[in-house]
Motif scaffolding. Structure first.
Motif, mmCIF file in Angstrom:
data_model
loop_
_atom_site.group_PDB
_atom_site.id
_atom_site.type_symbol
_atom_site.label_atom_id
_atom_site.label_comp_id
_atom_site.label_asym_id
_atom_site.label_seq_id
_atom_site.Cartn_x
_atom_site.Cartn_y
_atom_site.Cartn_z
ATOM 1 N N GLY A 160 -0.171 -4.197 -10.502
ATOM 2 C CA GLY A 160 -0.681 -4.544 -9.175
ATOM 3 C C GLY A 160 -2.158 -4.211 -9.050
ATOM 4 O O GLY A 160 -2.783 -3.692 -9.990
ATOM 5 N N PHE A 263 -2.057 9.443 1.649
ATOM 6 C CA PHE A 263 -3.260 9.322 2.470
ATOM 7 C C PHE A 263 -3.384 7.866 2.895
ATOM 8 O O PHE A 263 -2.786 6.984 2.282
ATOM 9 C CB PHE A 263 -4.517 9.776 1.701
ATOM 10 C CG PHE A 263 -4.743 9.013 0.420
ATOM 11 C CD1 PHE A 263 -5.482 7.836 0.402
ATOM 12 C CD2 PHE A 263 -4.190 9.466 -0.771
ATOM 13 C CE1 PHE A 263 -5.665 7.127 -0.780
ATOM 14 C CE2 PHE A 263 -4.371 8.763 -1.955
ATOM 15 C CZ PHE A 263 -5.111 7.593 -1.955
ATOM 16 N N VAL A 309 1.593 -11.308 -9.439
ATOM 17 C CA VAL A 309 0.137 -11.355 -9.616
ATOM 18 C C VAL A 309 -0.238 -10.212 -10.554
ATOM 19 O O VAL A 309 0.230 -9.096 -10.392
ATOM 20 C CB VAL A 309 -0.574 -11.218 -8.251
ATOM 21 C CG1 VAL A 309 -2.068 -11.022 -8.420
ATOM 22 C CG2 VAL A 309 -0.282 -12.448 -7.393
#
Ligand code: NAP
Length: 319
Positions: A160, A263, A309
């Motif tokens: 990714g 985060f 992808v």
């Protein structure tokens, strides 16, 4: 100028290119002539209306949270940037998503604290492919997990946008990198610097073995994959696409030593400067799946949403 927008909340066909005025930078902002931007998972959440609680419902809204380009002009309070300088920037967090113009446009404004000189070793397209993924991976691995040379790290989602940067950054930090990714991507992840490849459709925590650090970019099965952690192991999760994933992160905080750290939101000032220096120093490259001109942004969204992808889809604009 041209700007990528959503004209309703929905699938890829909701994405259009509009003719809008060039934005005017506020005192703390920089106007950038955009060379390249990229598609991020958050653009899809935005497009589908999953962020309405933060962005409001007023349409159209501009798309795009990252850019590479050249400084066109600076706000009255901005120091340290001058016209013509090559920069890269980010506008994370939902506040800017309400605007009619995002960063996927011919020109865009960015808060000067989220902008820095672009890395010299990368062209515009490759640099655009590494703004968000590179920042996220460097922060997760170096600042949050404090990955050490010689440690074994597992990257979930290795092909990714975030994962492909994370493999290279982890290898540059001296770690032994194991990757969970989809079948037939073995060659890609090894070329990025991984030692061990595991097909996510068949691998189990037991088959992967123990790791010192686990970086998760997937967001599902977190508590199960946490079992791969060795004593003193650290886990960082950055994906919030599933409610179950968020719940796991919350539950894990009860056990301080096995907490899944995370985060989100705007990068701290200086993050992109540090990332650029790290990428330049370590010869890190962007993994670019495809490049589309801004006119074809809807097609680019269709391809991104179809999955499989490898790395990033980059959108080129004015410069
Ligand atoms: N916290 C932050 O600051 C921050 C910043 C950036 C991104 N993010 C989040 O991080 C996540 C990843 O972003 P991204 O841009 O890297 O997305 P992405 O490009 O879509 O990558 C996700 C990857 O996960 C793989 N994958 C899917 N299911 C998997 C599984 N069960 N096991 C292992 N891999 C699996 C996919 O492979 P296939 O397509 O081959 O199935 C794909 O390569 C998103 O949720 C995004 O919102 C957070």
């Amino acid at each position: 100028m041209r700007a990528a927008q959503i004209t309703r909340f929905g699938d890829w066909q909701a994405v259009k290119v509009a003719d809008v005025p060039v934005p005017v930078p506020r005192a703390s902002e920089v106007l950038v002539r955009v060379a390249a931007s990229s598609i991020n998972s958050v653009d899809v959440s935005h497009r589908e209306g999953q962020l309405k609680i933060l962005t409001g419902r007023r349409i159209p809204q501009g798309l795009g949270i990252d850019l590479v380009g050249t400084v066109e002009s600076v706000g009255t309070a901005v120091r340290g940037f001058s016209p013509g300088e090559r920069v890269w920037g980010i506008r994370a967090g939902a506040s800017g998503m309400k605007n009619e113009t995002g960063l996927t446009a011919d020109f865009a404004v960015v808060d000067a604290r989220r902008l820095s000189r672009a890395p010299e070793s990368l062209g515009d397209v490759e640099a655009a492919s590494l703004v968000v993924g590179g920042y996220t991976a460097l922060r997760a691995l170096k600042d949050v997990a404090r990955l050490q040379p010689g440690e074994r790290v597992l990257i979930r989602g290795g092909t990714g946008g975030v994962g492909s940067a994370a493999i290279q950054i982890a290898a540059a930090l001296g770690a032994r990198v194991a990757v969970l990714a989809s079948a037939s991507t073995d060659r890609i992840v090894r070329d990025l610097g991984a030692i061990d490849f595991f097909d996510y459709s068949t691998a189990t925590p037991a088959s992967v073995g123990k790791v010192d650090v686990l970086m998760d970019t997937v967001g599902t099965g977190l508590l199960s994959w946490r079992r791969t952690l060795a004593p003193n192991g650290r886990m960082v999760g950055v994906a919030f696409d599933s409610l179950a994933g968020l719940a796991s992160i919350g539950v894990s905080s009860v056990f301080a030593s096995r907490r899944i750290q995370t985060f989100a939101g705007q990068p701290p000032a200086g993050s992109l400067e540090a990332l650029g220096e790290f990428l330049d120093a370590n010869g890190i490259r962007g993994l670019v799946h495809a490049i589309y001109p801004i006119e074809e942004i809807a097609e680019a969204h269709r391809v991104f949403s179809a999955g499989r992808v490898r790395g990033k889809i980059v959108i080129t604009a004015a410069s």
